[in-house]
Design a protein around this motif. Structure first.
Motif, mmCIF file in Angstrom:
data_model
loop_
_atom_site.group_PDB
_atom_site.id
_atom_site.type_symbol
_atom_site.label_atom_id
_atom_site.label_comp_id
_atom_site.label_asym_id
_atom_site.label_seq_id
_atom_site.Cartn_x
_atom_site.Cartn_y
_atom_site.Cartn_z
ATOM 1 N N ASN A 181 0.827 -1.208 0.000
ATOM 2 C CA ASN A 181 0.000 0.000 0.000
ATOM 3 C C ASN A 181 0.859 1.254 0.000
ATOM 4 N N ARG A 182 1.953 1.230 0.766
ATOM 5 C CA ARG A 182 2.850 2.393 0.764
ATOM 6 C C ARG A 182 3.457 2.606 -0.625
ATOM 7 N N PHE A 183 3.873 1.508 -1.255
ATOM 8 C CA PHE A 183 4.430 1.603 -2.604
ATOM 9 C C PHE A 183 3.375 2.095 -3.587
ATOM 10 N N LEU A 184 2.140 1.626 -3.426
ATOM 11 C CA LEU A 184 1.066 2.020 -4.331
ATOM 12 C C LEU A 184 0.784 3.511 -4.230
ATOM 13 N N LYS A 185 0.733 4.045 -3.012
ATOM 14 C CA LYS A 185 0.495 5.482 -2.850
ATOM 15 C C LYS A 185 1.659 6.292 -3.405
ATOM 16 N N GLY A 186 2.871 5.791 -3.202
ATOM 17 C CA GLY A 186 4.035 6.506 -3.719
ATOM 18 C C GLY A 186 4.081 6.543 -5.231
ATOM 19 N N ILE A 187 3.735 5.425 -5.845
ATOM 20 C CA ILE A 187 3.793 5.401 -7.309
ATOM 21 C C ILE A 187 2.628 6.173 -7.911
ATOM 22 N N GLU A 188 1.502 6.237 -7.220
ATOM 23 C CA GLU A 188 0.403 7.082 -7.689
ATOM 24 C C GLU A 188 0.796 8.550 -7.650
ATOM 25 N N ALA A 189 1.504 8.932 -6.599
ATOM 26 C CA ALA A 189 1.984 10.313 -6.522
ATOM 27 C C ALA A 189 3.016 10.590 -7.596
ATOM 28 N N ALA A 190 3.905 9.624 -7.845
ATOM 29 C CA ALA A 190 4.918 9.806 -8.889
ATOM 30 C C ALA A 190 4.283 9.881 -10.263
ATOM 31 N N THR A 191 3.217 9.117 -10.467
ATOM 32 C CA THR A 191 2.523 9.166 -11.756
ATOM 33 C C THR A 191 1.836 10.503 -11.959
ATOM 34 N N GLY A 192 1.267 11.051 -10.889
ATOM 35 C CA GLY A 192 0.589 12.343 -11.017
ATOM 36 C C GLY A 192 1.539 13.481 -11.275
ATOM 37 N N GLU A 193 2.769 13.392 -10.746
ATOM 38 C CA GLU A 193 3.746 14.456 -10.929
ATOM 39 C C GLU A 193 4.694 14.195 -12.083
ATOM 40 N N SER A 194 4.478 13.087 -12.785
ATOM 41 C CA SER A 194 5.435 12.680 -13.821
ATOM 42 C C SER A 194 5.417 13.640 -14.994
ATOM 43 N N ARG A 195 6.615 13.883 -15.513
ATOM 44 C CA ARG A 195 6.764 14.690 -16.732
ATOM 45 C C ARG A 195 7.252 13.763 -17.845
ATOM 46 N N GLY A 196 6.305 13.301 -18.660
ATOM 47 C CA GLY A 196 6.678 12.393 -19.748
ATOM 48 C C GLY A 196 6.908 10.974 -19.293
ATOM 49 N N GLY A 197 6.393 10.620 -18.119
ATOM 50 C CA GLY A 197 6.494 9.239 -17.679
ATOM 51 C C GLY A 197 7.843 8.863 -17.118
ATOM 52 N N THR A 198 8.647 9.820 -16.623
ATOM 53 C CA THR A 198 9.987 9.521 -16.136
ATOM 54 C C THR A 198 10.053 9.345 -14.634
ATOM 55 N N ASP A 199 9.101 9.899 -13.881
ATOM 56 C CA ASP A 199 9.154 9.779 -12.428
ATOM 57 C C ASP A 199 8.825 8.373 -11.965
ATOM 58 N N MET A 200 8.018 7.633 -12.696
ATOM 59 C CA MET A 200 7.672 6.273 -12.298
ATOM 60 C C MET A 200 8.892 5.360 -12.296
ATOM 61 N N PRO A 201 9.714 5.309 -13.358
ATOM 62 C CA PRO A 201 10.931 4.475 -13.287
ATOM 63 C C PRO A 201 11.889 4.918 -12.186
ATOM 64 N N LYS A 202 12.021 6.219 -11.970
ATOM 65 C CA LYS A 202 12.916 6.697 -10.917
ATOM 66 C C LYS A 202 12.417 6.258 -9.552
ATOM 67 N N ASN B 242 -10.769 -3.287 1.848
ATOM 68 C CA ASN B 242 -10.788 -4.593 2.508
ATOM 69 C C ASN B 242 -10.593 -5.729 1.503
ATOM 70 N N ALA B 243 -11.327 -5.650 0.381
ATOM 71 C CA ALA B 243 -11.172 -6.682 -0.644
ATOM 72 C C ALA B 243 -9.778 -6.626 -1.275
ATOM 73 N N LYS B 244 -9.240 -5.431 -1.447
ATOM 74 C CA LYS B 244 -7.896 -5.296 -1.997
ATOM 75 C C LYS B 244 -6.863 -5.914 -1.059
ATOM 76 N N PHE B 245 -7.053 -5.743 0.244
ATOM 77 C CA PHE B 245 -6.132 -6.315 1.224
ATOM 78 C C PHE B 245 -6.091 -7.835 1.103
ATOM 79 N N SER B 246 -7.272 -8.466 1.029
ATOM 80 C CA SER B 246 -7.336 -9.924 0.898
ATOM 81 C C SER B 246 -6.754 -10.392 -0.429
ATOM 82 N N PHE B 247 -7.019 -9.632 -1.477
ATOM 83 C CA PHE B 247 -6.507 -10.004 -2.803
ATOM 84 C C PHE B 247 -4.982 -9.959 -2.830
ATOM 85 N N LEU B 248 -4.399 -8.891 -2.322
ATOM 86 C CA LEU B 248 -2.943 -8.784 -2.299
ATOM 87 C C LEU B 248 -2.315 -9.866 -1.432
#
Length: 716
Positions: free
Chosen positions: A77-98, A415-421
């Protein structure tokens, strides 16, 4: 008296010779029986499927307690929130790989970037059986402003020697922000994070975040090509400073040393297995999360069945997933298939009454579902095109399978996401644990099989029975046509009475098969030229698929006319139709035998159409001498088989039956050809070098003027 004694003293021919003579004299009946038995055996295959089982005892799936826990879910979940933030601030899709690379570094694992160009698929006539990634090893330069970026993290096994590795692949689109792809990355990172702390690892772990903006297969194939075919660059740091266009800001904050480390391609040991997993779209009206397995690779290759068995066992019996495989949904509601299932069910009940040991339990719903799954498995193998990025691993003889999770909940339901993961992570960990136990590569179980269900398969020893039944009459019919017993007897009698000139005449008669061989050679040259035509036709800019198909058909006819003008038409060369048909059957036998080695599914489906068409072909003029009912039956069967044997017509008929008459388009055949040659499928070679020449020879047999040289012999 002496002559009669000599005749009595002649030894009788062997039993196998007498059996061959008997079958040759009744080759029509024998062909009909074999083809009928082959079709029945093919329809009976779903009833002969066996339950899957583990052949390698070292795998022992589910024997250890899983370590994947709620803490790993919090990490996801921490990684998911971080990558969502990186995706929102990404310039040309470069923040996600970083962001991904930084998270891998924080775990203490090795990480590197891998750039690759879009896969420019094109037709290469001489590269069908070579790697399709030959042009992917080219590094991007200043002229490219759009390229993919893979991120690979490596965990060195604490109990290993670095000689083997397990690869985990999670596709993602660096230019998009779909929630299911981000959830896939979170699942992959949480498993990778757990494995970085595992003390039981004996094989290195590689986690590849594959940039799928140009396709999942292209990303994985490019990375594998670089992994197995290293490039040696004299100064990668200087080269890299010149190559980045719009994505240059990916490295603008990194110093030279860190940049060189990120760009240095790192490797682990030899790949023992690979697992590709992703989260697909949400399944509606379903109360269980499901997993769909994709296993078919290029030219009908399949991973070792033990790998699929481990995935199925852990998914069903440990994590409660519903496991699926691809199926032909149109067959599930087929009425004629249900009738066949009921017939087999009645036959099975009768056989059980005769002998209780004959366990032929045929349930109608199971048979229909098994047939739909079997048809899809055979079709995907026969097509010769991978059903996912796992096919790139099979090109390097690495066993791999793709898993697509289909959650039965809204992705916003925490809750369903927690069980799925939790269950998805434990499934992945369990597969890694099982493969980690292996001391050698997968080899115990089957590599040649068809799937009728996620837990049922048909082995090669069973599914080759219909193919053998189709091939059985070919040598008998060829021998019967080429060496008619009555003609041989007449030639032998004439040989005793004629002089040397007569012997020369008989010698000339015995070599008449060379004329048929010349016709076959001309048609094979035509087929080779026709198979190369799409490469040159595709160079025409701005044309539609229908126009391409018409141009291809016209040029094919023109080339055939030119070749017949140069070497002579089979109708004006004095070729007997029996010898022409015998030559055609010999060509089929060789072609089918070779294709069964390359891709058995293609040979099996091809034999279902091609062999009956060629066995029952007979000149239309010769059919006029038959009785009315046999003549009508033979005429209708010849016309139907000839139409279905023509590849474009067969494709259009299949599409018409599956999707409706309104979907039929002549350009579909061109798109199908283009699809096959872009993926270097051996089915393309089979269609043009085996199937199409035999179809044309069958047309020649049907339209033969039927001039019998035997009538001339009688007049003499």
């Amino acid at each position: 008296m002496a002559s009669s004694t000599t005749e009595e003293a002649k030894p009788k021919p062997r039993l196998i010779v007498r059996l061959g003579i008997f079958l040759a004299s009744h080759h029509i009946l024998f062909s009909a029986l074999c083809c009928t038995a082959g079709i029945i055996a093919l329809l009976f295959l779903p009833s002969l499927a066996k339950n899957t089982y583990l052949s390698e005892n070292a795998l022992i799936p589910g024997s250890a307690n899983t370590l994947f826990s709620t803490e790993d879910i919090l990490e996801a979940n921490r990684f998911l929130k971080g990558i969502e933030a990186a995706t929102g601030e990404s310039r040309g899709g470069t923040d996600m790989p970083k962001f991904i690379s930084q998270e891998i570094k924080n775990l203490g694992a090795e990480v590197h970037y891998h750039e690759f160009l879009p896969d420019r698929k094109c037709f290469h006539p001489l590269k069908f059986f070579t790697s399709m990634t030959n042009n992917m090893a080219v590094k991007p330069n200043g002229t490219y402003t759009n390229f993919g970026i893979n991120i690979a993290g490596i965990i060195r096994a604490p109990r290993g020697d670095g000689k083997e590795a397990i690869v985990l692949v999670t596709p993602y689109n660096s230019q998009g922000d779909q929630s299911n792809e981000l959830l896939s990355l979170a699942l992959g990172f949480s498993v990778f994070s757990l494995l970085s702390r595992a003390t039981w690892l004996a094989k290195d772990i590689v986690w590849l975040s594959a940039d799928s903006q140009f396709g999942e297969y292209a990303a994985v194939s490019a990375w594998l090509n670089q992994y197995h075919n290293p490039m040696f660059l004299s100064d990668p740091v200087i080269l890299d400073t010149k190559m980045y266009g719009t994505n240059r800001n990916l490295y603008e904050h990194d110093d030279t040393t860190e940049k060189a480390e990120l760009m240095t391609f790192k490797r682990a040991g030899t790949m023992a297995a690979a697992l590709i997993f992703k989260v697909g779209e949400t399944r509606k009206y379903n109360d269980r999360d499901s997993v769909t397995m994709y296993a078919e690779a290029s030219n009908g290759q399949m991973p070792n069945l033990d790998l699929l068995n481990v995935v199925h066992y852990l998914a069903v019996h440990r994590q409660g997933f519903h496991v699926n495989i691809e199926t032909f949904s149109s067959l599930l509601s087929s009425s004629w298939l249900k009738v066949i299932a009921e017939v087999f069910q009645n036959v099975g009940s009768v056989l059980r009454k005769i002998n209780p040991d004959w366990k032929l339990d045929v349930n109608v719903p199971d048979y229909v579902e098994g047939t739909a799954n079997l048809a899809n498995s055979m079709y995907n193998q026969a097509l010769g095109v991978p059903t996912g990025s796992h096919g790139a691993f099979r090109d390097y003889q690495v066993d791999a399978v793709s898993l697509e999770f289909a959650p039965a909940f809204n992705l916003k339901n925490e809750n369903a996401k927690f069980s799925f993961l939790l269950r998805g992570g434990r499934l992945t960990e369990g597969v890694v644990r099982s493969v980690n136990n292996l001391l050698e590569k997968f080899h115990q179980s089957f590599f040649l099989y068809f799937l009728t269900a996620p837990s049922k398969f048909i082995s090669v020893g069973v599914y080759m029975i219909p193919f053998a039944l189709f091939l059985a009459p070919l040598p008998i019919v060829a021998a019967a046509l080429a060496g008619d017993s009555k003609t041989k007897g007449k030639l032998v009698d004439e040989c005793k009475t004629k002089d040397i000139v007569g012997d020369l005449e008989i010698g000339g008669e015995s070599w008449k098969w060379l004329k048929s061989a010349r016709v076959l050679l001309v048609i094979q040259i035509w087929a080779a030229l026709v198979s190369l035509l799409p490469y040159y036709i595709s160079q025409i800019p701005g044309a539609m698929p229908t126009q391409y198909a018409v141009i291809w058909a016209v040029l094919s006819i023109v080339i055939l006319i030119i070749l017949y003008g140069m070497f002579g038409s089979p109708y004006h060369a004095g070729v007997e139709w029996r010898l022409l048909k015998a030559t055609m059957i010999t060509s089929i036998t060789i072609g089918m035998g070779l294709m069964s080695i390359i891709n058995f599914a293609t040979a099996q489906l091809g034999a279902l159409i091609l062999i009956p068409m060629c066995l029952f072909s007979r000149p239309l003029k010769a059919q006029l001498e038959m009785n009315f009912l046999p003549r009508i039956i033979l005429f209708i069967s010849n016309i139907l088989l000839t139409v279905l044997g023509f590849p474009p017509a067969a494709l259009l008929v299949m599409k018409c039956l599956s999707k409706g008459l309104w979907t039929v388009d002549i350009g579909d055949f061109w798109l199908w050809m283009e699809f096959l040659w872009e993926w270097s499928s051996a089915t393309y070679l089979y269609v043009f070098l085996v199937h199409l020449p035999c179809w044309l020879l069958c047309i020649h047999v049907l339209l033969h003027p039927c001039l019998q040289p035997e009538s001339k012999m009688k007049q003499e």
